[in-house]
Design an enzyme around this catalytic site. Sequence first.
Site, PDB file in Angstrom:
ATOM      1  N   LYS A  20      27.860  27.601  32.987  1.00  0.00           N
ATOM      2  CA  LYS A  20      27.800  27.691  31.550  1.00  0.00           C
ATOM      3  C   LYS A  20      27.154  26.533  30.695  1.00  0.00           C
ATOM      4  O   LYS A  20      27.751  25.573  31.019  1.00  0.00           O
ATOM      5  CB  LYS A  20      29.094  27.988  30.984  1.00  0.00           C
ATOM      6  CG  LYS A  20      29.092  28.197  29.329  1.00  0.00           C
ATOM      7  CD  LYS A  20      30.309  28.747  28.995  1.00  0.00           C
ATOM      8  CE  LYS A  20      31.053  27.970  28.055  1.00  0.00           C
ATOM      9  NZ  LYS A  20      30.592  27.892  26.554  1.00  0.00           N
ATOM     10  N   GLY A  40      35.552  25.953  18.475  1.00  0.00           N
ATOM     11  CA  GLY A  40      36.702  25.625  17.906  1.00  0.00           C
ATOM     12  C   GLY A  40      37.427  25.854  16.556  1.00  0.00           C
ATOM     13  O   GLY A  40      38.381  25.402  15.987  1.00  0.00           O
ATOM     14  N   ASN A  70      38.408  30.342  23.866  1.00  0.00           N
ATOM     15  CA  ASN A  70      39.305  29.250  24.332  1.00  0.00           C
ATOM     16  C   ASN A  70      40.055  28.773  23.408  1.00  0.00           C
ATOM     17  O   ASN A  70      41.596  29.015  23.692  1.00  0.00           O
ATOM     18  CB  ASN A  70      38.545  28.146  24.774  1.00  0.00           C
ATOM     19  CG  ASN A  70      39.360  26.938  25.485  1.00  0.00           C
ATOM     20  OD1 ASN A  70      38.755  26.041  26.014  1.00  0.00           O
ATOM     21  ND2 ASN A  70      40.495  26.868  25.192  1.00  0.00           N
ATOM     22  N   THR A  71      39.957  28.380  22.311  1.00  0.00           N
ATOM     23  CA  THR A  71      40.819  27.485  21.152  1.00  0.00           C
ATOM     24  C   THR A  71      41.915  28.606  20.787  1.00  0.00           C
ATOM     25  O   THR A  71      43.018  28.131  20.555  1.00  0.00           O
ATOM     26  CB  THR A  71      39.966  26.954  20.097  1.00  0.00           C
ATOM     27  OG1 THR A  71      39.039  26.178  20.765  1.00  0.00           O
ATOM     28  CG2 THR A  71      40.761  26.052  19.364  1.00  0.00           C
TER      29      THR A  71
HETATM   30  C1  LIG Z   1      35.679  25.732  26.657  1.00  0.00           C
HETATM   31  C2  LIG Z   1      34.512  26.632  26.124  1.00  0.00           C
HETATM   32  O1  LIG Z   1      33.772  26.951  26.948  1.00  0.00           O
HETATM   33  C3  LIG Z   1      34.082  26.470  24.794  1.00  0.00           C
HETATM   34  O2  LIG Z   1      33.469  25.425  24.378  1.00  0.00           O
HETATM   35  C4  LIG Z   1      33.849  27.809  24.111  1.00  0.00           C
HETATM   36  O3  LIG Z   1      32.675  27.613  23.636  1.00  0.00           O
HETATM   37  C5  LIG Z   1      34.875  28.371  23.498  1.00  0.00           C
HETATM   38  O4  LIG Z   1      34.752  28.123  22.244  1.00  0.00           O
HETATM   39  P1  LIG Z   1      36.130  28.400  21.176  1.00  0.00           P
HETATM   40  O5  LIG Z   1      37.020  27.609  21.800  1.00  0.00           O
HETATM   41  O6  LIG Z   1      35.990  28.370  20.055  1.00  0.00           O
HETATM   42  O7  LIG Z   1      36.607  29.961  21.643  1.00  0.00           O
END
Ligand SMILES: CC(=O)[C@@H](O)[C@H](O)COP(=O)(O)O
Length: 255
Positions: A94, A155, A204-205
């Site tokens: 990625k 995030g 993720n966040t």
């Molecule tokens: C861990 C990762 O790959 C992040 O950089 C991704 O872009 C997800 O972003 P969010 O945390 O906003 O969901």
Amino acid sequence: MQIYDTEINSRLLVGTAQYPSPAVLVDAINSCRCEIVTVSLRRENADGSGTGFWDTLRQTGTRILPNTAGCHSVQEAVTTAQMARELFRTNWIKLEVIGHADNLQPDVFGLVEAARILCAQGFQVFPYTTDDLVVGEKLLEAGCEVLMPWGAPIGSGQGLRNPDALRGMRAHFPNVPLIVDAGIGRPSDACQAMELGMDAVLLNTAIAKAGDPAAMAQAMAQAVDAGRAGYLADPMERRNMAIPSTPILGMAELA
Ligand SMILES: CC(=O)[C@@H](O)[C@H](O)COP(=O)(O)O
């Protein structure tokens, strides 16, 4: 869903950062039944020593998608990808080339250049990009077979700030897997992305920072499934005016 040469059943991809503990992360992964998790090289030492974070993930049976999170230059991203390939023994990467410190938006010029270099070296690149159609075309020309447009800054949990642009990407790239990456905050955001015809969502966040990450992971998975089903069911057009949904034929006449 097919990405590169791999058949994938879960349309939810999950990041592995910011969890309160590895055990909470594993619970979240198990509860959403995702098949792919993305991992920053910075979480693991290149010599295999260290926290054993990767070993923990391996026990979940998920496939690792290493990422170049935090890289701000082409050289840094390429070198990180090469190290990740060695460590994780996968050609998947990625690719993040961050262009701005405030909103972490991709440096799309650097991204295309890095993608070209990595694809030529046999990597299967998942580029974290904007919703720009021209950049998307350049990434495909570089050899990418999937695009990962942002929904909002990483995030931020703001949800999709660009639904029209994502709809445009779907129309412009009907046969390219599109994965919304970044900015999802709530299950309804994930559902919306899928209703727009995105093939998958990476987040993720929103899970890691939820009060109950495992419950949120499950809710996100359900939202992704619901959004996909809604997209396939071909939703009605929106209308400007009210149209009665109950037929008036056969109504009693009160004279
Ligand atoms: C861990 C990762 O790959 C992040 O950089 C991704 O872009 C997800 O972003 P969010 O945390 O906003 O969901």
